[in-house]
Design a protein around this motif. Sequence first.
Motif, short mmCIF file in Angstrom:
data_model
loop_
_atom_site.label_atom_id
_atom_site.label_comp_id
_atom_site.label_asym_id
_atom_site.label_seq_id
_atom_site.Cartn_x
_atom_site.Cartn_y
_atom_site.Cartn_z
N THR A 293 37.26 47.51 31.82
CA THR A 293 37.47 45.75 31.03
C THR A 293 36.38 44.85 31.21
OG1 THR A 293 39.54 46.31 31.87
CG2 THR A 293 38.74 43.69 31.45
N LYS B 298 34.81 41.89 31.45
CA LYS B 298 35.40 40.22 31.82
C LYS B 298 34.67 38.88 31.95
CE LYS B 298 38.80 40.53 34.81
NZ LYS B 298 39.47 40.32 36.24
N THR C 43 38.66 46.08 26.49
CA THR C 43 39.09 47.26 27.94
C THR C 43 38.59 48.41 26.87
OG1 THR C 43 40.39 45.93 29.17
CG2 THR C 43 40.99 48.51 29.15
N SER D 209 34.45 39.86 25.59
CA SER D 209 35.04 39.64 27.59
C SER D 209 36.13 39.93 26.92
CB SER D 209 34.49 38.31 27.71
OG SER D 209 34.75 37.86 28.45
N GLY D 210 36.82 39.91 27.67
CA GLY D 210 38.40 40.61 27.16
C GLY D 210 39.21 41.63 27.16
N ASN E 39 28.21 41.26 35.54
CA ASN E 39 27.96 41.40 34.33
C ASN E 39 26.11 40.71 35.00
OD1 ASN E 39 26.01 41.68 32.39
ND2 ASN E 39 27.89 40.18 31.09
N GLU F 158 34.61 46.89 41.32
CA GLU F 158 34.65 45.39 40.64
C GLU F 158 32.58 45.31 40.82
OE1 GLU F 158 35.82 42.62 38.89
OE2 GLU F 158 37.98 42.67 39.96
N ASP G 154 31.93 37.34 33.11
CA ASP G 154 30.74 37.63 34.14
C ASP G 154 30.58 39.48 35.34
OD1 ASP G 154 33.09 37.33 35.44
OD2 ASP G 154 32.75 35.65 36.65
N SER G 155 31.41 40.13 34.52
CA SER G 155 31.73 41.11 35.58
C SER G 155 32.49 42.08 34.51
CB SER G 155 32.67 40.52 37.09
OG SER G 155 33.87 41.36 36.64
N GLU H 12 34.82 45.83 35.26
CA GLU H 12 36.18 46.23 35.93
C GLU H 12 37.21 47.27 36.25
OE1 GLU H 12 40.09 43.37 37.15
OE2 GLU H 12 41.21 44.50 35.73
#
Length: 133
Positions: free
Chosen positions: A89, A91, A15, A12-13, A109, A106, A93-94, A96
């Motif tokens: 990216t 994130k 890219t 998460s976070g 996940n 968008e 829960d998703s 981008e």
Amino acid sequence: MSFEVHNINLTSGGTLKIKGKITEEADRFAVNLGSSSHHIALHFNPRFHDNVDGTVIVCNSKEDDCWGSEQRDMEFPFSKGDEVKVYITFKGDSFEIKLPNDHVVEFPNRLSLDKIDYMTVWGDFKLTSFKFD
């Protein structure tokens, strides 16, 4: 044409930056991110000749080899023969996805993965580089 990478450990976070060239006779290409070829959290699939929508970006997920419902985005900034950069990216829960014209797609996940271990790039796209930030 297909390119596959295992053990990428995208959390998460993070890219993924993909750079490549769309072939001159492109029909479609895809970037898949997940835990394996049977569990794909993000299927990012620009199509130049979709039977329903013409040019469209289709996003989907696959769990235990079963596809989910398609999410379609009519924004289509791709042209045959173009060199493009796509930034995905994670994130948590998703996902981008930043497209070449700065449009953002968008996608949730759906598999609730904590990390992405697997990536494939296939179709009418010649991958020139990728990196994780």
